[in-house]
Design a protein around this motif. Structure first.
Motif, PDB file in Angstrom:
ATOM      1  N   HIS A 253       0.792  -1.283   0.157  1.00  0.00           N
ATOM      2  CA  HIS A 253       0.058   0.116   0.084  1.00  0.00           C
ATOM      3  C   HIS A 253       0.964   1.469  -0.009  1.00  0.00           C
ATOM      4  CE1 HIS A 253      -4.081  -2.226   1.699  1.00  0.00           C
ATOM      5  NE2 HIS A 253      -3.698  -2.352   0.451  1.00  0.00           N
TER       6      HIS A 253
ATOM      7  N   TRP B  77       1.093   4.499  -3.090  1.00  0.00           N
ATOM      8  CA  TRP B  77       1.107   5.691  -2.738  1.00  0.00           C
ATOM      9  C   TRP B  77       2.423   6.519  -3.040  1.00  0.00           C
ATOM     10  CZ3 TRP B  77       4.196   8.461   0.713  1.00  0.00           C
ATOM     11  CH2 TRP B  77       3.697  10.067   0.777  1.00  0.00           C
TER      12      TRP B  77
ATOM     13  N   LYS C 219      -4.874  -4.315  -1.477  1.00  0.00           N
ATOM     14  CA  LYS C 219      -5.998  -3.956  -2.851  1.00  0.00           C
ATOM     15  C   LYS C 219      -5.187  -4.303  -4.198  1.00  0.00           C
ATOM     16  CE  LYS C 219      -7.708  -1.045   0.094  1.00  0.00           C
ATOM     17  NZ  LYS C 219      -9.062  -1.252   0.654  1.00  0.00           N
TER      18      LYS C 219
ATOM     19  N   ASP D  94      -9.613   0.672  -6.578  1.00  0.00           N
ATOM     20  CA  ASP D  94      -9.010   0.683  -5.428  1.00  0.00           C
ATOM     21  C   ASP D  94      -7.666   0.979  -5.331  1.00  0.00           C
ATOM     22  OD1 ASP D  94     -11.440  -0.209  -4.003  1.00  0.00           O
ATOM     23  OD2 ASP D  94     -10.950  -2.141  -4.095  1.00  0.00           O
TER      24      ASP D  94
ATOM     25  N   TYR E 183      -6.165   4.560  -3.740  1.00  0.00           N
ATOM     26  CA  TYR E 183      -4.995   4.363  -2.966  1.00  0.00           C
ATOM     27  C   TYR E 183      -3.910   5.030  -3.489  1.00  0.00           C
ATOM     28  CZ  TYR E 183      -3.690   2.172   1.567  1.00  0.00           C
ATOM     29  OH  TYR E 183      -3.436   2.208   2.822  1.00  0.00           O
TER      30      TYR E 183
ATOM     31  N   LEU F 167      -4.078   9.091  -2.494  1.00  0.00           N
ATOM     32  CA  LEU F 167      -4.403   9.584  -1.106  1.00  0.00           C
ATOM     33  C   LEU F 167      -3.020  10.526  -0.501  1.00  0.00           C
ATOM     34  CD1 LEU F 167      -5.440   6.167   0.679  1.00  0.00           C
ATOM     35  CD2 LEU F 167      -6.556   8.020   0.317  1.00  0.00           C
TER      36      LEU F 167
END
Length: 426
Positions: free
Chosen positions: A183, A187, A414, A419, A423, A426
Motif C-alpha cells: 500500500h 501511494w 488492494k 481501489d 489508494y 491519497l
C-alpha cells in the motif's frame, strides 16, 4: 510464536516415520561466505528449523531408533566467550538442555564420536540428500554397516504440507506487514524516480515492523522490465504512463509471504492497461474460487491457461481457435509459468507435489499456496498489437485451503483497479 511443545510433537511424528535400527541426522545450515571474510546474514535450514525452532549454525539433530523407542539428541556449539565477543552469544549445551524437550544435549565437537556409537547395529541412515554439509559427509564415512541411505528431507517436507494454527498465524503476520508495504508502494510510486527507491520504501516497511528478512529478492519491474520474470536489477527510471510489477514479500519469524501487485506509476491505468489488468484479475479470482480440498493443482493450471488464452484471443494478442491454440501451447509464450506454488517456511516450499507412485497430490485443508496468473508482452514482439507491447502484469495472493473451501489470507491488499487508483491518490 511456536512453542517448544509443538516442535516436540513434530519430532515425535518424524520419529514414528523412521524404520527400526535407524539413525537420522539433520544439520543446521552452514554459514555462507559473501566475499573474502564476510558472510551473508545467517538463515537456518528450513527442515532443521521445523523440527527444532533453533536459529544457530553449527548444530545437529540426531534420532536413534533401535526398536519402537526413539531417542533424540541435539548438538550445539560450545559457549566460547572470545568467539562470542565477535559473533554474538550462543545458547550453549547447558541452556539448550533447559529449553529443548530432547533426551540429551551435547556440544557439536562430540557429533562424530557419539554418532559412531549410535550407528553400531544400525541398518538405515537418514539424512537430507540435498544438504551440502561437511558434517554429513563425515558421518557417511562412519556408516560402514549401513544397508540403506534414506532421505530425511522427504519426510519433513511432507509434514510441512499441512500448516498448524501457529504457523498460519505467523504467515498472517507476515502478510499484515506485506500489506502495509504494498500500500505504501501504491501511494509512493508517483513521487519517486527509480525502481530501487520504491524497493527501499517496501523493504523499510518490512524491517520497521520486525520482518528482518525479505522472503526473496524483491522484484520492482517497471515497463518492459516486467516481462523478465525474475527481474531483480531494480535500477531503471520510473516513467509516467507505465506499469510497475511489484513482487515482494517479507519473512516473519521464518515464515513467508509472497505477493505481487501491478500498479501504474502515475496512479492511473490507461485504457489498454485496464483491459489487460482486468483480464488477469478475473482469471485470478476465478481460479481462487475453485480452491477446495481434493482438487488438483493441475486442474487449476489448465483452467487458468484456458481462461488466459480466451482473454488473449478476445484482445487480439492471439488469433485463432482457442482449443487449437491451447493444444499448440501458443499461450505459453505470454504465460510461461505455473499458476502457483506451496508456501510456508520457504517462499517456494519444497513439499511434495507427487506421491511415491508419481501420482499428483490433491489439495488438503491446511495447505497454503499462491495463485498468480500473469501476462507478459515484450516490447519487441511485433505480433502483439502495438498498444499492448511492453506491458507485463501479474497478480498474486496467498491462499489457505480450508475444510469447506479456501480463505484468501491476502484479501486486504488492494487489487481492484478502482481501489488501486484511489489508494494511489491519497
Amino acid at each position: 510464536m511456536i512453542k517448544e511443545k509443538e516442535y516436540k510433537k513434530r519430532r515425535d511424528h518424524f520419529a514414528q516415520k523412521l524404520q527400526k535400527n535407524s539413525v537420522a541426522v539433520l544439520c543446521a545450515a552452514p554459514q555462507r561466505v559473501r566475499s573474502n571474510d564476510t558472510e551473508y546474514p545467517y538463515r537456518q535450514d528450513s527442515n532443521f528449523y521445523y523440527l527444532t525452532g533453533f536459529k544457530e549454525d553449527n548444530a545437529a539433530l540426531v534420532f536413534v531408533k533401535k526398536t519402537t523407542e526413539c531417542k533424540v539428541y541435539l548438538f550445539v556449539q560450545k559457549k566460547e566467550p572470545t568467539l562470542e565477543l565477535w559473533t554474538g552469544k550462543r545458547l550453549g549445551s547447558k541452556e539448550a538442555k533447559k529449553r529443548f524437550l530432547v533426551d540429551n544435549v551435547y556440544i557439536i565437537s562430540k557429533l562424530n564420536p557419539k554418532t559412531k556409537e549410535f550407528l553400531e547395529g544400525a541398518k538405515n541412515l537418514y539424512y537430507d540428500f540435498k544438504a551440502q554439509n561437511e558434517k554429513i559427509e563425515q558421518l557417511k564415512t562412519l556408516s560402514k554397516n549401513i544397508l540403506e541411505f534414506k532421505n530425511a528431507a522427504s519426510i519433513v517436507e511432507k509434514m510441512r504440507l499441512i500448516k498448524s494454527s501457529s504457523e498460519i498465524a505467523l504467515i498472517k503476520k507476515a502478510l499484515k506487514i506485506t500489506k502495509e508495504a504494498h500500500h505504501k508502494a501504491m501511494w509512493a510510486s508517483k513521487q519517486l524516480s527509480f525502481e530501487y527507491e520504491l524497493q527501499a520504501e517496501i523493504e523499510y516497511i518490512f524491517k520497521k515492523n520486525g520482518a528482518y528478512s525479505d522472503a526473496y529478492t524483491s522484484i520492482v519491474a517497471s515497463g518492459d522490465n516486467a516481462n523478465t520474470l525474475h527481474y531483480v536489477d531494480n535500477n531503471k527510471p520510473l516513467k509516467s504512463g507505465e506499469l510497475i510489477l511489484i513482487d515482494a514479500g517479507c519473512e516473519y519469524d521464518y515464515y513467508s509471504s509472497d505477493i505481487t501487485r501491478t500498479i501504474p506509476v502515475s496512479g492511473k491505468f490507461t485504457k489498454e492497461q485496464k483491459e489487460l489488468y482486468q483480464m488477469v484479475l478475473d482469471v485470478e479470482k476465478k481460479i481462487i474460487s475453485m480452491i477446495q480440498p481434493n482438487i488438483l493443482r493441475s486442474k487449476l493450471q489448465s483452467e487458468a491457461e484456458k481462461l488466459l488464452c480466451k482473454g488473449m484471443v478476445k484482445l487480439g494478442i492471439l488469433q485463432g481457435d482457442v482449443k487449437k491454440l491451447l493444444k499448440e501451447k501458443a499461450h505459453k509464450k505470454y504465460f510461461p509459468h505455473g499458476i502457483g506454488h506451496y508456501m510456508g517456511l520457504d517462499v517456494h516450499d519444497q513439499n511434495p507435489y507427487k506421491d511415491k507412485k508419481d501420482k499428483e497430490i490433491s489439495l488438503k485443508a491446511g495447505m497454503i499456496l499462491t495463485i498468480e496468473p500473469g501476462i507478459y508482452l515484450p516490447q519487441d514482439d511485433k505480433k502483439i498489437p502495438k498498444k499492448y507491447r511492453g506491458i507485463g502484469i501479474r497478480i498474486e495472493d496467498d491462499i489457505l485451503v480450508t475444510k469447506d473451501g479456501y480463505k484468501n489470507l491476502s484479501i486486504d491488499i488492494k487489487k481492484e483497479i478502482k481501489d488501486i487508483e484511489v489508494y494511489s491518490s491519497l
